[in-house]
Design a protein around this motif. Structure first.
Motif, PDB file in Angstrom:
ATOM      1  N   VAL A 113       0.867  -1.220  -0.109  1.00  0.00           N
ATOM      2  CA  VAL A 113       0.122   0.000  -0.008  1.00  0.00           C
ATOM      3  C   VAL A 113       0.736   1.326  -0.076  1.00  0.00           C
ATOM      4  O   VAL A 113       1.748   1.324   0.817  1.00  0.00           O
ATOM      5  N   VAL A 114       0.541   2.169  -1.116  1.00  0.00           N
ATOM      6  CA  VAL A 114       1.573   3.103  -1.245  1.00  0.00           C
ATOM      7  C   VAL A 114       0.522   4.285  -0.543  1.00  0.00           C
ATOM      8  O   VAL A 114      -0.513   4.695  -1.009  1.00  0.00           O
ATOM      9  N   LEU A 115       0.879   5.059   0.672  1.00  0.00           N
ATOM     10  CA  LEU A 115       0.400   5.893   1.419  1.00  0.00           C
ATOM     11  C   LEU A 115       0.768   7.218   0.847  1.00  0.00           C
ATOM     12  O   LEU A 115       1.820   7.704   0.746  1.00  0.00           O
ATOM     13  N   THR A 116      -0.407   8.016   0.436  1.00  0.00           N
ATOM     14  CA  THR A 116       0.061   9.514  -0.009  1.00  0.00           C
ATOM     15  C   THR A 116       0.258  10.255   1.459  1.00  0.00           C
ATOM     16  O   THR A 116       0.887  11.177   1.410  1.00  0.00           O
ATOM     17  N   HIS A 117      -0.161   9.648   2.727  1.00  0.00           N
ATOM     18  CA  HIS A 117       0.476  10.094   3.950  1.00  0.00           C
ATOM     19  C   HIS A 117      -0.219   9.309   4.986  1.00  0.00           C
ATOM     20  O   HIS A 117      -1.078   8.274   4.627  1.00  0.00           O
ATOM     21  N   SER A 118      -0.041   9.679   6.144  1.00  0.00           N
ATOM     22  CA  SER A 118      -0.299   8.640   7.124  1.00  0.00           C
ATOM     23  C   SER A 118      -1.465   8.995   8.351  1.00  0.00           C
ATOM     24  O   SER A 118      -1.662   8.238   9.350  1.00  0.00           O
ATOM     25  N   HIS A 119      -2.146  10.109   7.815  1.00  0.00           N
ATOM     26  CA  HIS A 119      -3.723  10.187   8.809  1.00  0.00           C
ATOM     27  C   HIS A 119      -4.316   9.252   8.448  1.00  0.00           C
ATOM     28  O   HIS A 119      -4.369   8.452   7.794  1.00  0.00           O
ATOM     29  N   TRP A 120      -5.177   9.128   9.799  1.00  0.00           N
ATOM     30  CA  TRP A 120      -6.062   7.972   9.880  1.00  0.00           C
ATOM     31  C   TRP A 120      -7.056   7.392   8.826  1.00  0.00           C
ATOM     32  O   TRP A 120      -7.100   6.164   8.881  1.00  0.00           O
ATOM     33  N   ASP A 121      -7.709   8.516   8.192  1.00  0.00           N
ATOM     34  CA  ASP A 121      -8.363   8.120   7.049  1.00  0.00           C
ATOM     35  C   ASP A 121      -7.962   7.505   5.831  1.00  0.00           C
ATOM     36  O   ASP A 121      -8.506   7.019   4.895  1.00  0.00           O
ATOM     37  N   HIS A 122      -6.526   7.485   5.853  1.00  0.00           N
ATOM     38  CA  HIS A 122      -5.856   7.031   4.704  1.00  0.00           C
ATOM     39  C   HIS A 122      -5.143   5.594   5.131  1.00  0.00           C
ATOM     40  O   HIS A 122      -4.814   4.871   4.367  1.00  0.00           O
ATOM     41  N   VAL A 123      -5.082   5.292   6.482  1.00  0.00           N
ATOM     42  CA  VAL A 123      -4.483   4.156   6.835  1.00  0.00           C
ATOM     43  C   VAL A 123      -5.320   3.116   7.692  1.00  0.00           C
ATOM     44  O   VAL A 123      -4.998   1.848   7.888  1.00  0.00           O
ATOM     45  N   SER A 124      -6.673   3.449   8.035  1.00  0.00           N
ATOM     46  CA  SER A 124      -7.467   2.578   8.757  1.00  0.00           C
ATOM     47  C   SER A 124      -7.393   1.189   8.085  1.00  0.00           C
ATOM     48  O   SER A 124      -7.575   0.042   8.882  1.00  0.00           O
ATOM     49  N   GLY A 125      -7.598   1.174   7.014  1.00  0.00           N
ATOM     50  CA  GLY A 125      -7.946  -0.060   6.272  1.00  0.00           C
ATOM     51  C   GLY A 125      -6.681  -1.094   6.319  1.00  0.00           C
ATOM     52  O   GLY A 125      -6.823  -2.178   5.840  1.00  0.00           O
ATOM     53  N   LEU A 126      -5.498  -0.509   6.598  1.00  0.00           N
ATOM     54  CA  LEU A 126      -4.420  -1.365   7.084  1.00  0.00           C
ATOM     55  C   LEU A 126      -4.772  -2.656   7.855  1.00  0.00           C
ATOM     56  O   LEU A 126      -3.969  -3.479   8.035  1.00  0.00           O
ATOM     57  N   ASP A 127      -5.716  -2.479   8.677  1.00  0.00           N
ATOM     58  CA  ASP A 127      -6.029  -3.331  10.031  1.00  0.00           C
ATOM     59  C   ASP A 127      -6.183  -4.598   9.250  1.00  0.00           C
ATOM     60  O   ASP A 127      -6.354  -5.585   9.971  1.00  0.00           O
ATOM     61  N   SER A 128      -6.621  -4.767   8.067  1.00  0.00           N
ATOM     62  CA  SER A 128      -7.267  -6.056   7.631  1.00  0.00           C
ATOM     63  C   SER A 128      -6.496  -6.422   6.090  1.00  0.00           C
ATOM     64  O   SER A 128      -6.839  -7.147   5.318  1.00  0.00           O
ATOM     65  N   LEU A 129      -4.993  -5.660   5.969  1.00  0.00           N
ATOM     66  CA  LEU A 129      -4.476  -5.927   4.949  1.00  0.00           C
ATOM     67  C   LEU A 129      -3.055  -6.174   5.153  1.00  0.00           C
ATOM     68  O   LEU A 129      -2.394  -5.416   5.830  1.00  0.00           O
ATOM     69  N   ASP A 130      -2.628  -7.631   5.023  1.00  0.00           N
ATOM     70  CA  ASP A 130      -1.616  -7.862   5.448  1.00  0.00           C
ATOM     71  C   ASP A 130      -0.425  -7.854   4.290  1.00  0.00           C
ATOM     72  O   ASP A 130       0.068  -9.009   3.627  1.00  0.00           O
ATOM     73  N   VAL A 131      -0.048  -6.379   3.997  1.00  0.00           N
ATOM     74  CA  VAL A 131       0.920  -6.425   2.801  1.00  0.00           C
ATOM     75  C   VAL A 131       1.743  -5.183   3.594  1.00  0.00           C
ATOM     76  O   VAL A 131       1.609  -4.445   4.417  1.00  0.00           O
ATOM     77  N   PRO A 132       3.010  -5.097   2.843  1.00  0.00           N
ATOM     78  CA  PRO A 132       3.836  -3.856   3.182  1.00  0.00           C
ATOM     79  C   PRO A 132       3.220  -2.474   3.037  1.00  0.00           C
ATOM     80  O   PRO A 132       2.526  -2.374   2.158  1.00  0.00           O
TER      81      PRO A 132
END
Length: 284
Positions: A113-132
């Motif tokens: 997952v390439v993050l445009t930045h680390s704020h919560w509404d861009h990263v929340s879905g990482l809780d169910s994605l086991d990828v770098p």
């Protein structure tokens, strides 16, 4: 009210040779409600705007990436960790993982997952994605120091963090770049300002269409069409360097006639980008 100055870009577009099979799909995961007056200068207090939270799948024969992760399975808890003034009314939809799985997508294709930045509404879905998780320089340190948004730290505890550097040439007005596949199909440029490691992700498709996923340089398309930055209060609260945001917003506004600009939180900007279906997932 002064508008952001921007001279339309008339130079050549960077070379790109995306292979057949390169594609782009939107995975909308929900939205939250914000007054237009808080979204951009000149917005009306009585007007409300839905702020989209959407992940984007970029398909490529050498491996796929998601741009941002959207809302996650535990988004309701993530929201409760935020300061009260940031808990806008939300509508939660299917997560990016749920949409990928429903389409029969093989998640082993995901490079990360390439993050445009680390704020919560861009990263929340990482809780169910086991990828770098791919981060630009400085963003991991910024997220680790944040006191009013700890969601990144919550959802990335067990993730591999890949920090890349911008060793490529200047790209459409930005000083340097990182070419993910080496063929110009996915090019990331630094756009520090909203956060120290914010980026813009350019995507070029085989038919020649070009997109720029600009994260939170502006929250709504009005920032582009009206050449309007955030209101002063929100620039103070939301941006690490408002002057840098203004400069980069000018750069992308200059590209508006040549590139499809996608502010992360405006659902209108995703029009024309298809949803992932079983048929399109199978075609990958």
């Amino acid at each position: 009210m002064p508008k952001i100055e921007a001279t339309p870009y008339t130079g050549p577009l960077p070379p790109a040779s995306p292979p057949a099979g390169t594609g782009l799909f939107q995975l909308p995961t929900g939205s939250y409600l914000t007054r237009a007056a808080l979204a951009f200068r000149g917005g009306r207090w009585v007007e409300h705007r839905d702020f989209a939270s959407t992940a984007v799948l970029v398909r490529h024969p050498d491996g796929d990436v998601l741009i941002d992760a959207g809302f996650g399975a535990d988004a309701a808890r993530h929201i409760r960790t935020l300061p009260a003034f940031r808990r806008s009314r939300h509508r939660l939809g299917d997560t990016a993982r749920q949409q990928l799985d429903a389409a029969g997508y093989d998640r082993r294709r995901l490079l990360g997952v390439v993050l445009t930045h680390s704020h919560w509404d861009h990263v929340s879905g990482l809780d169910s994605l086991d990828v770098p998780v791919w981060l630009a320089p400085g963003e991991r340190q910024y997220a680790g120091r944040a006191t009013d948004d700890r969601v990144f730290s919550l959802v990335t505890r067990h993730h591999t963090i890949r920090e890349y550097t911008f060793e490529g040439p200047a790209y459409l007005g930005f000083a340097s770049s990182y070419d993910v596949h080496g063929d110009g199909s996915v090019v990331i440029v630094p756009a520090a300002g909203h956060t120290p490691g914010s980026v813009v992700v350019f995507v070029t498709l085989p038919a020649g269409q070009r997109f720029a996923f600009i994260g939170d340089l502006t929250w709504q398309l009005d920032g582009i069409t009206r050449r309007a930055e955030r209101p002063l209060l929100l620039r103070t609260l939301a941006d690490s360097d408002a002057a840098a945001v203004r400069a980069d917003l000018s750069r992308v506004i200059a590209l508006a006639d040549r590139v499809h600009l996608v502010p992360a939180h405006d659902a209108r900007a995703y029009h024309g980008i298809p949803r992932l279906t079983a048929e399109t997932a199978a075609a990958s």
